[in-house]
Design a protein around this motif. Structure first.
Motif, PDB file in Angstrom:
ATOM      1  N   HIS A 280      16.011  82.260 -58.115  1.00 26.41           N
ATOM      2  CA  HIS A 280      15.206  82.613 -56.955  1.00 26.41           C
ATOM      3  C   HIS A 280      15.003  84.126 -56.778  1.00 26.41           C
ATOM      4  O   HIS A 280      14.039  84.529 -56.136  1.00 26.41           O
ATOM      5  CB  HIS A 280      15.848  82.057 -55.680  1.00 26.41           C
ATOM      6  N   LEU A 281      15.913  84.929 -57.317  1.00 31.56           N
ATOM      7  CA  LEU A 281      15.853  86.362 -57.058  1.00 31.56           C
ATOM      8  C   LEU A 281      15.509  87.166 -58.302  1.00 31.56           C
ATOM      9  O   LEU A 281      14.599  88.000 -58.289  1.00 31.56           O
ATOM     10  CB  LEU A 281      17.188  86.841 -56.465  1.00 31.56           C
ATOM     11  N   GLN A 282      16.223  86.923 -59.395  1.00 32.69           N
ATOM     12  CA  GLN A 282      15.985  87.692 -60.616  1.00 32.69           C
ATOM     13  C   GLN A 282      14.602  87.427 -61.185  1.00 32.69           C
ATOM     14  O   GLN A 282      14.066  88.250 -61.938  1.00 32.69           O
ATOM     15  CB  GLN A 282      17.063  87.385 -61.652  1.00 32.69           C
ATOM     16  N   SER A 283      14.013  86.309 -60.821  1.00 31.94           N
ATOM     17  CA  SER A 283      12.642  86.039 -61.245  1.00 31.94           C
ATOM     18  C   SER A 283      11.636  86.910 -60.487  1.00 31.94           C
ATOM     19  O   SER A 283      10.478  87.044 -60.910  1.00 31.94           O
ATOM     20  CB  SER A 283      12.313  84.563 -61.015  1.00 31.94           C
ATOM     21  N   LEU A 284      12.082  87.511 -59.373  1.00 35.01           N
ATOM     22  CA  LEU A 284      11.213  88.360 -58.565  1.00 35.01           C
ATOM     23  C   LEU A 284      11.384  89.845 -58.852  1.00 35.01           C
ATOM     24  O   LEU A 284      10.410  90.606 -58.841  1.00 35.01           O
ATOM     25  CB  LEU A 284      11.486  88.130 -57.074  1.00 35.01           C
ATOM     26  N   LEU A 285      12.633  90.255 -59.095  1.00 31.15           N
ATOM     27  CA  LEU A 285      12.945  91.681 -59.192  1.00 31.15           C
ATOM     28  C   LEU A 285      14.319  91.852 -59.821  1.00 31.15           C
ATOM     29  O   LEU A 285      15.090  90.887 -59.917  1.00 31.15           O
ATOM     30  CB  LEU A 285      12.887  92.343 -57.814  1.00 31.15           C
ATOM     31  N   PRO A 286      14.683  93.044 -60.258  1.00 33.83           N
ATOM     32  CA  PRO A 286      16.027  93.271 -60.789  1.00 33.83           C
ATOM     33  C   PRO A 286      17.083  92.984 -59.724  1.00 33.83           C
ATOM     34  O   PRO A 286      16.860  93.218 -58.530  1.00 33.83           O
ATOM     35  CB  PRO A 286      16.007  94.757 -61.160  1.00 33.83           C
ATOM     36  N   VAL A 287      18.224  92.476 -60.174  1.00 32.14           N
ATOM     37  CA  VAL A 287      19.308  92.149 -59.252  1.00 32.14           C
ATOM     38  C   VAL A 287      20.550  92.962 -59.610  1.00 32.14           C
ATOM     39  O   VAL A 287      20.726  93.414 -60.747  1.00 32.14           O
ATOM     40  CB  VAL A 287      19.630  90.648 -59.258  1.00 32.14           C
ATOM     41  N   GLN A 288      21.418  93.108 -58.619  1.00 32.60           N
ATOM     42  CA  GLN A 288      22.638  93.894 -58.776  1.00 32.60           C
ATOM     43  C   GLN A 288      23.794  93.151 -58.109  1.00 32.60           C
ATOM     44  O   GLN A 288      23.649  92.639 -57.006  1.00 32.60           O
ATOM     45  CB  GLN A 288      22.437  95.267 -58.118  1.00 32.60           C
ATOM     46  N   GLY A 289      24.929  93.107 -58.783  1.00 32.52           N
ATOM     47  CA  GLY A 289      26.097  92.457 -58.182  1.00 32.52           C
ATOM     48  C   GLY A 289      26.898  91.728 -59.225  1.00 32.52           C
ATOM     49  O   GLY A 289      26.771  92.005 -60.420  1.00 32.52           O
ATOM     50  N   ASN A 290      27.665  90.735 -58.797  1.00 39.00           N
ATOM     51  CA  ASN A 290      28.121  90.416 -57.461  1.00 39.00           C
ATOM     52  C   ASN A 290      29.599  90.001 -57.508  1.00 39.00           C
ATOM     53  O   ASN A 290      30.042  89.094 -56.824  1.00 39.00           O
ATOM     54  CB  ASN A 290      27.264  89.319 -56.828  1.00 39.00           C
ATOM     55  N   LEU A 291      30.390  90.702 -58.333  1.00 39.30           N
ATOM     56  CA  LEU A 291      31.807  90.383 -58.520  1.00 39.30           C
ATOM     57  C   LEU A 291      32.576  90.569 -57.219  1.00 39.30           C
ATOM     58  O   LEU A 291      32.386  91.559 -56.513  1.00 39.30           O
ATOM     59  CB  LEU A 291      32.403  91.283 -59.606  1.00 39.30           C
ATOM     60  N   ASP A 292      33.460  89.636 -56.915  1.00 41.75           N
ATOM     61  CA  ASP A 292      34.298  89.716 -55.721  1.00 41.75           C
ATOM     62  C   ASP A 292      35.241  90.919 -55.834  1.00 41.75           C
ATOM     63  O   ASP A 292      36.029  91.003 -56.784  1.00 41.75           O
ATOM     64  CB  ASP A 292      35.108  88.427 -55.589  1.00 41.75           C
ATOM     65  N   PRO A 293      35.211  91.858 -54.893  1.00 44.34           N
ATOM     66  CA  PRO A 293      36.119  93.010 -54.968  1.00 44.34           C
ATOM     67  C   PRO A 293      37.596  92.617 -54.987  1.00 44.34           C
ATOM     68  O   PRO A 293      38.409  93.320 -55.583  1.00 44.34           O
ATOM     69  CB  PRO A 293      35.780  93.813 -53.706  1.00 44.34           C
ATOM     70  N   LEU A 294      37.928  91.481 -54.379  1.00 44.44           N
ATOM     71  CA  LEU A 294      39.320  91.045 -54.388  1.00 44.44           C
ATOM     72  C   LEU A 294      39.739  90.531 -55.756  1.00 44.44           C
ATOM     73  O   LEU A 294      40.926  90.592 -56.109  1.00 44.44           O
ATOM     74  CB  LEU A 294      39.554  89.972 -53.315  1.00 44.44           C
ATOM     75  N   LEU A 295      38.805  90.036 -56.525  1.00 47.60           N
ATOM     76  CA  LEU A 295      39.125  89.637 -57.890  1.00 47.60           C
ATOM     77  C   LEU A 295      39.406  90.865 -58.745  1.00 47.60           C
ATOM     78  O   LEU A 295      40.236  90.824 -59.656  1.00 47.60           O
ATOM     79  CB  LEU A 295      37.970  88.822 -58.485  1.00 47.60           C
ATOM     80  N   LEU A 296      38.752  91.967 -58.422  1.00 46.28           N
ATOM     81  CA  LEU A 296      39.056  93.221 -59.110  1.00 46.28           C
ATOM     82  C   LEU A 296      40.458  93.708 -58.735  1.00 46.28           C
ATOM     83  O   LEU A 296      41.135  94.334 -59.551  1.00 46.28           O
ATOM     84  CB  LEU A 296      38.004  94.269 -58.769  1.00 46.28           C
ATOM     85  N   VAL A 297      40.898  93.418 -57.531  1.00 46.77           N
ATOM     86  CA  VAL A 297      42.279  93.733 -57.135  1.00 46.77           C
ATOM     87  C   VAL A 297      43.259  92.863 -57.918  1.00 46.77           C
ATOM     88  O   VAL A 297      44.273  93.343 -58.436  1.00 46.77           O
ATOM     89  CB  VAL A 297      42.482  93.522 -55.617  1.00 46.77           C
ATOM     90  N   ALA A 298      42.936  91.570 -58.037  1.00 46.79           N
ATOM     91  CA  ALA A 298      43.845  90.625 -58.687  1.00 46.79           C
ATOM     92  C   ALA A 298      43.943  90.859 -60.191  1.00 46.79           C
ATOM     93  O   ALA A 298      45.029  90.819 -60.775  1.00 46.79           O
ATOM     94  CB  ALA A 298      43.387  89.199 -58.399  1.00 46.79           C
ATOM     95  N   GLY A 299      42.809  91.085 -60.848  1.00 46.53           N
ATOM     96  CA  GLY A 299      42.799  91.361 -62.280  1.00 46.53           C
ATOM     97  C   GLY A 299      43.136  90.140 -63.125  1.00 46.53           C
ATOM     98  O   GLY A 299      43.007  88.985 -62.694  1.00 46.53           O
TER      99      GLY A 299
END
Length: 346
Positions: A280-299
């Motif tokens: 629905h979105l990337q077909s319209l325009l470039p997208v950015q994201g979307n990793l959970d910041p807490l998963l970056l804490v957990a590793g």
């Protein structure tokens, strides 16, 4: 600082190209998780003081690029610089976050003035100039502002909140007052973003952190319409500068936001399903994201799995790898290094 490459992958992705590996930068990539940032922060009385000291703010901006192979820098500042520049009392209380003198009536609104914006925002513009001078020529600096709805919510609430109840209630009860506040923030945000572009910012992002709290019709009035006005005005003044919109928590309303605001790319929060983003979105325009910041804490292995999943789902279109919100202060530095290395090897 790393040596420049021939062409910046971040700018290519924002132009609609599919880039492999995709570019990566991280919201709040300059901050408390870095020991060198904590050393800088210890030199000043408050966070707002740091934002207003160009030499130190520039140093904070550059620190993550010295550690990690990131494809962009983002100026070290805060979305509440704008209400401060308009004359609202703003302070950051250690351990509590921002505190503002609430604006909830016409008298409070009348105390805010555009006249001092240029002077009060000048330290941010100087920070931009210092960072641009220090970066390799092809590594862009991102300037930013808060979206009118989110900034207005802070201004009315007097602090951050879970549901923006005071702001939403005021908007229902006194829509003329709230519209006047939004209008002021549209004009000040346009000037602020244009000032950052003149100082050297090559990409802009509009953070609407509280977009998810709005009902459908209110989302149109307080989120989409003001953002469209900002984008239209800034593009008229700086047509070559891409603008990323980040309506955090918008859910399925994100598609309408993408179409109606005319942003060049869409930041996607953690809660948006990857399949929805792709179809629905990337077909319209470039997208950015979307990793959970807490998963970056957990590793660990779960971080690797999710990174690979995001890359598999979104890597075959115009895409910028990022988080679904800002880096958490307790994020281990080695986890950030692991993330960046994994994206770069994809």
């Amino acid at each position: 600082m790393r040596a420049p490459s021939k062409e910046n992958s971040f700018l290519r992705a924002l132009s609609g190209q599919t880039v492999k590996p995709p570019p990566i930068w991280l919201m709040r990539q300059a901050g408390r998780y870095l020991p060198e940032y904590r050393e800088v922060r210890a030199k000043v009385p408050s966070f707002l003081d740091l934002c207003r000291m160009p030499e130190l703010a520039a140093e904070a901006t550059l620190q993550p690029l010295r550690r990690f192979d990131l494809d962009a820098a983002i100026v070290f500042s805060d979305i509440l610089v704008v209400p401060y520049a308009l004359g609202q009392k703003v302070e950051f209380v250690e351990g509590e976050g921002p505190k503002l003198e609430p604006v909830r009536d016409w008298d409070g609104l009348k105390r805010l003035q555009l006249d001092g914006l240029a002077e009060e925002a000048a330290p941010v513009y100087e920070t931009v100039e210092r960072v641009v001078a220090a970066l390799p020529e092809n590594v862009p600096l991102i300037g930013f502002c808060g979206a009118p709805w989110t900034v207005a919510a802070y201004m009315v609430e007097g602090a951050g909140s879970k549901d923006q109840a005071a702001a939403r209630t005021l908007a229902y009860r006194q829509p003329e007052l709230y519209q006047a506040l939004i209008n002021l923030l549209v004009e000040s945000s346009v000037r602020y973003l244009e000032g950052q572009v003149k100082a050297g910012a090559r990409v802009l992002q509009i953070f609407d952190s509280w977009a998810g709290s709005l009902a459908e019709d209110e989302f149109q009035r307080w989120c989409v319409d003001p953002t469209w006005r900002i984008v239209t005005a800034v593009k008229a003044a700086a047509p070559g500068v891409p603008i990323i919109g980040f309506p955090r928590g918008a859910g399925p309303k994100a598609e309408h936001y993408a179409r109606a605001t005319h942003v060049d790319a869409l930041g996607c929060g953690t809660s948006l399903p990857l399949g929805y983003i792709r179809s629905h979105l990337q077909s319209l325009l470039p997208v950015q994201g979307n990793l959970d910041p807490l998963l970056l804490v957990a590793g660990g292995a779960e971080l690797d799995r999710r990174v690979d999943q995001i890359l598999a789902m979104l890597g075959d279109g115009p895409f910028v790898f990022n988080l679904g919100h800002g880096i958490q202060p307790d994020t281990p530095v080695e986890h950030v290094a692991r993330l960046v290395a994994r994206v770069k090897k994809s």
